[in-house]
Enzyme design. Structure first.
Site, PDB file in Angstrom:
ATOM      1  N   GLU A 112       0.724  -0.941   0.234  1.00  0.00           N
ATOM      2  CA  GLU A 112      -0.160   0.077   0.197  1.00  0.00           C
ATOM      3  C   GLU A 112       0.961   1.495   0.137  1.00  0.00           C
ATOM      4  OE1 GLU A 112      -4.576  -1.490   2.032  1.00  0.00           O
ATOM      5  OE2 GLU A 112      -2.875  -0.927   3.134  1.00  0.00           O
ATOM      6  N   CYS A 125       3.604   8.391   1.078  1.00  0.00           N
ATOM      7  CA  CYS A 125       3.800   7.436   2.361  1.00  0.00           C
ATOM      8  C   CYS A 125       4.224   6.641   1.130  1.00  0.00           C
ATOM      9  CB  CYS A 125       2.610   7.361   3.637  1.00  0.00           C
ATOM     10  SG  CYS A 125       3.731   6.133   4.362  1.00  0.00           S
ATOM     11  N   CYS A 132       6.745  -7.242   7.361  1.00  0.00           N
ATOM     12  CA  CYS A 132       7.645  -6.107   8.118  1.00  0.00           C
ATOM     13  C   CYS A 132       8.775  -7.413   9.337  1.00  0.00           C
ATOM     14  CB  CYS A 132       7.526  -5.199   9.426  1.00  0.00           C
ATOM     15  SG  CYS A 132       8.350  -4.207  10.061  1.00  0.00           S
ATOM     16  N   CYS A 136       6.091  -4.050  16.071  1.00  0.00           N
ATOM     17  CA  CYS A 136       5.895  -4.091  16.949  1.00  0.00           C
ATOM     18  C   CYS A 136       4.453  -3.856  17.584  1.00  0.00           C
ATOM     19  CB  CYS A 136       6.507  -2.589  16.816  1.00  0.00           C
ATOM     20  SG  CYS A 136       7.763  -2.085  15.968  1.00  0.00           S
ATOM     21  N   GLY A 192       7.077  -1.399   6.808  1.00  0.00           N
ATOM     22  CA  GLY A 192       8.584  -2.696   5.455  1.00  0.00           C
ATOM     23  C   GLY A 192       9.511  -1.337   6.938  1.00  0.00           C
ATOM     24  N   GLU A 193      10.212  -2.002   7.139  1.00  0.00           N
ATOM     25  CA  GLU A 193      11.661  -1.355   8.070  1.00  0.00           C
ATOM     26  C   GLU A 193      12.683  -0.687   7.002  1.00  0.00           C
ATOM     27  OE1 GLU A 193      12.886   0.635  10.741  1.00  0.00           O
ATOM     28  OE2 GLU A 193      14.393   0.315   9.679  1.00  0.00           O
ATOM     29  N   SER A 224      12.137   6.981   8.401  1.00  0.00           N
ATOM     30  CA  SER A 224      11.403   6.928   9.914  1.00  0.00           C
ATOM     31  C   SER A 224      11.912   5.121  10.255  1.00  0.00           C
ATOM     32  CB  SER A 224      10.015   6.717  10.288  1.00  0.00           C
ATOM     33  OG  SER A 224       9.777   5.888  10.942  1.00  0.00           O
ATOM     34  N   PHE A 247      10.225   6.284  18.432  1.00  0.00           N
ATOM     35  CA  PHE A 247      11.047   6.118  19.704  1.00  0.00           C
ATOM     36  C   PHE A 247       9.776   5.677  20.802  1.00  0.00           C
ATOM     37  CE2 PHE A 247      12.865   8.494  23.496  1.00  0.00           C
ATOM     38  CZ  PHE A 247      14.077   7.313  23.651  1.00  0.00           C
ATOM     39  N   HIS A 248       8.269   6.137  20.703  1.00  0.00           N
ATOM     40  CA  HIS A 248       7.515   5.306  21.533  1.00  0.00           C
ATOM     41  C   HIS A 248       7.421   5.466  23.252  1.00  0.00           C
ATOM     42  CE1 HIS A 248       5.934   5.331  17.689  1.00  0.00           C
ATOM     43  NE2 HIS A 248       6.679   4.774  16.686  1.00  0.00           N
TER      44      HIS A 248
HETATM   45  N1  SAH Z   1       8.922   0.401  10.170  1.00  0.00           N
HETATM   46  C1  SAH Z   1       9.260   1.718  10.233  1.00  0.00           C
HETATM   47  C2  SAH Z   1       8.646   3.273   9.249  1.00  0.00           C
HETATM   48  C3  SAH Z   1       7.088   2.288   9.216  1.00  0.00           C
HETATM   49  S1  SAH Z   1       5.723   2.751  10.239  1.00  0.00           S
HETATM   50  C4  SAH Z   1       8.922   2.426  11.887  1.00  0.00           C
HETATM   51  O1  SAH Z   1       9.481   2.097  12.314  1.00  0.00           O
HETATM   52  O2  SAH Z   1       9.212   3.663  11.870  1.00  0.00           O
HETATM   53  C5  SAH Z   1       5.766   4.317   9.866  1.00  0.00           C
HETATM   54  C6  SAH Z   1       4.855   5.611  11.752  1.00  0.00           C
HETATM   55  O3  SAH Z   1       3.382   4.771  11.864  1.00  0.00           O
HETATM   56  C7  SAH Z   1       5.824   4.837  12.982  1.00  0.00           C
HETATM   57  O4  SAH Z   1       6.388   5.893  13.486  1.00  0.00           O
HETATM   58  C8  SAH Z   1       5.022   4.019  13.317  1.00  0.00           C
HETATM   59  O5  SAH Z   1       5.322   3.228  14.711  1.00  0.00           O
HETATM   60  C9  SAH Z   1       3.738   4.516  13.381  1.00  0.00           C
HETATM   61  N2  SAH Z   1       1.953   3.995  13.573  1.00  0.00           N
HETATM   62  C10 SAH Z   1       2.278   2.011  13.181  1.00  0.00           C
HETATM   63  N3  SAH Z   1       1.354   1.711  13.933  1.00  0.00           N
HETATM   64  C11 SAH Z   1       0.644   2.537  14.455  1.00  0.00           C
HETATM   65  C12 SAH Z   1      -0.562   2.602  14.778  1.00  0.00           C
HETATM   66  N4  SAH Z   1      -1.319   1.811  15.053  1.00  0.00           N
HETATM   67  N5  SAH Z   1      -1.200   4.231  15.395  1.00  0.00           N
HETATM   68  C13 SAH Z   1       0.097   5.423  14.756  1.00  0.00           C
HETATM   69  N6  SAH Z   1       0.803   5.088  14.058  1.00  0.00           N
HETATM   70  C14 SAH Z   1       2.114   4.081  13.832  1.00  0.00           C
HETATM   71 FE1  SF4 Z   2       5.195  -1.904  12.304  1.00  0.00          FE
HETATM   72 FE2  SF4 Z   2       7.429  -0.327  11.138  1.00  0.00          FE
HETATM   73 FE3  SF4 Z   2       7.652  -1.875  13.649  1.00  0.00          FE
HETATM   74 FE4  SF4 Z   2       7.364  -2.395  11.413  1.00  0.00          FE
HETATM   75  S1  SF4 Z   2       9.031  -1.728  12.336  1.00  0.00           S
HETATM   76  S2  SF4 Z   2       5.833  -3.574  13.289  1.00  0.00           S
HETATM   77  S3  SF4 Z   2       6.009  -1.407   9.769  1.00  0.00           S
HETATM   78  S4  SF4 Z   2       6.268   0.486  12.861  1.00  0.00           S
END
Ligand code: SAH
Ligand code: SF4
Length: 382
Positions: A112, A125, A132, A136, A192-193, A224, A247-248
């Site tokens: 997507e 985006c 992935c 997470c 994806g990462e 990201s 970061f989160h």
């Molecule tokens: N894999 C990379 C890039 C894709 S995710 C990464 O993790 O950074 C893009 C952003 O969306 C990241 O900051 C991710 O943590 C955030 N994200 C993932 N799931 C989410 C959700 N359910 N609600 C809000 N943000 C989310």
């Molecule tokens: Fe989702 Fe990014 Fe984590 Fe992969 S690395 S699971 S795309 S938030």
């Protein structure tokens, strides 16, 4: 429920087995491919420039339309190559103008891509992998196994598809400035990462930045990462784009749970890599993405710890209200909580914008992306 506009396209995929796709090749790669197909070496540099401009500046995918090339050379190209983008399977348009494309790529896989129009910019985006490897716990993509890395052609192909759909190939003599373009920014925040698919992401972004093509400034491209520490410096050196970090959480126990790559490279290791990020300055700050999860990471204490942790790093903190997806184990923090959190960060001297969820009605918001094929499979199992 808000209206969804599915736009099923039924154009059959033209398969051209054996013909190499010119999309996604670096300039050097294109040069070598043209020579291998019989282009005289003395002409190869000029031909590379011309073909490059047709593909990336004018959006042309039919060799027959490349009018500044001699007819026999056009025939040679058509005998050896194709200019191919991923195929749009479904396009959905949200009430807020966000467009989500479900694209089919080789092997029948799907990814997507989301286009988000804003007043002063239009952001695409882009996905870097199908699924992935990371898991997470708040991310929908993270519930889907890694199927494969996208090729450079499939990554840059997402940009070409969006420009086709937006009708944004410049007319002769008119080349809009970055800020007035419909597609002015790219974020590698789809599925994806990106740092686990480094070379293909790098090559695709180099193509997007090339001044004779799509020509986006490196300042308008943001990668990201969840925190693949050993590749972070390389992203600065070899791509030179802006960096965002998922970061989160502000302590390792919580981050281990939310972003499990933290067990490999913890907060301390990540922050050390960020302090060393090439090009870091007040004008090129690192974005810290912070998803707001009710009762998990959203206390005042968390906000204070966060500003302490990032002390000394030119940064802005992007607060992302959690986007729900079916079966998600978290809830979004309340609006008041998010604002209180943002205030603490702001008073510590950091910009703390709250990301407005976009395209939620079509499941196009951050973290909601997941391949339809995978969804379909699950539904069948159920
Ligand atoms: N894999 C990379 C890039 C894709 S995710 C990464 O993790 O950074 C893009 C952003 O969306 C990241 O900051 C991710 O943590 C955030 N994200 C993932 N799931 C989410 C959700 N359910 N609600 C809000 N943000 C989310
Ligand atoms: Fe989702 Fe990014 Fe984590 Fe992969 S690395 S699971 S795309 S938030």
């Amino acid at each position: 429920m808000t209206a969804i506009t599915p736009d099923l396209l039924t154009i059959p995929r033209k398969d051209a087995p054996g013909l190499a796709n010119l999309v996604g090749l670096t300039r050097e790669g294109l040069h070598a491919a043209l020579i291998a197909a019989g282009t005289p070496e003395a002409q190869a540099k000029m031909r590379t420039g011309q073909v490059w401009q047709w593909i990336y500046q004018k959006g042309v995918s039919d060799f027959g339309l490349m009018t500044n090339l001699a007819k026999p050379f056009r025939a040679l190209l058509a005998d050896n190559f194709v200019i191919e983008r991923p195929e749009i399977v479904v396009k959905q348009v949200s009430d807020d103008g966000t467009r989500k494309y479900l694209l089919r790529i080789a092997g029948g896989h799907e990814v997507e891509t989301v286009y988000i129009p804003e007043e002063d910019r239009g952001t695409l985006c882009v996905s870097s992998q199908v699924g992935c490897t990371l898991t997470c716990s708040f991310c929908h993509t993270g519930t889907q196994k890694l199927v494969r890395n996208l090729t450079a052609a499939e990554i840059v192909g997402q940009i070409l598809v969006a420009r086709d759909d937006l009708g944004e190939w410049p007319k002769p003599g008119r080349n809009p400035k970055d800020e007035t373009r419909l597609l002015s920014n790219i974020v590698l925040m789809g599925m994806g990462e990106p740092l686990y698919n480094f070379e293909n992401v790098r090559d695709a972004m180099k193509i997007a930045m090339d001044p004779e093509g799509i020509s986006l400034s490196r300042r308008r491209i943001t990668l990201s990462t969840s925190g693949v520490v050993p590749e972070i410096a390389r992203a600065g050196e070899e791509i030179g784009c802006q960096l965002a970090i998922s970061f989160h959480a502000t302590d390792d126990a919580t981050r281990d749970r939310l972003v499990p790559i933290n067990k490999r490279w913890n907060i301390e290791a990540l922050l050390a890599a960020l302090k060393d990020y090439p090009r870091l300055s007040n004008s090129e700050r690192i974005t810290f993405e912070y998803v707001m999860l009710k009762g998990v990471n959203d206390s005042d204490e968390d906000a204070r710890r966060l500003v302490k942790l990032i002390e000394g790093i030119p940064a802005k903190i992007n607060l992302i209200p959690f986007n729900e997806w079916p079966g998600a184990p978290y809830e979004r923090s309340s609006g008041n909580r998010i604002h209180a959190f943002a205030d603490i960060i702001y008073h510590a001297g950091y910009a703390s914008p709250i990301r407005k969820p976009r395209g939620e009605d079509i499941m196009a918001a951050c973290g909601q992306l997941k391949s339809e094929t995978e969804r379909g499979r699950r539904d069948k199992v159920r």
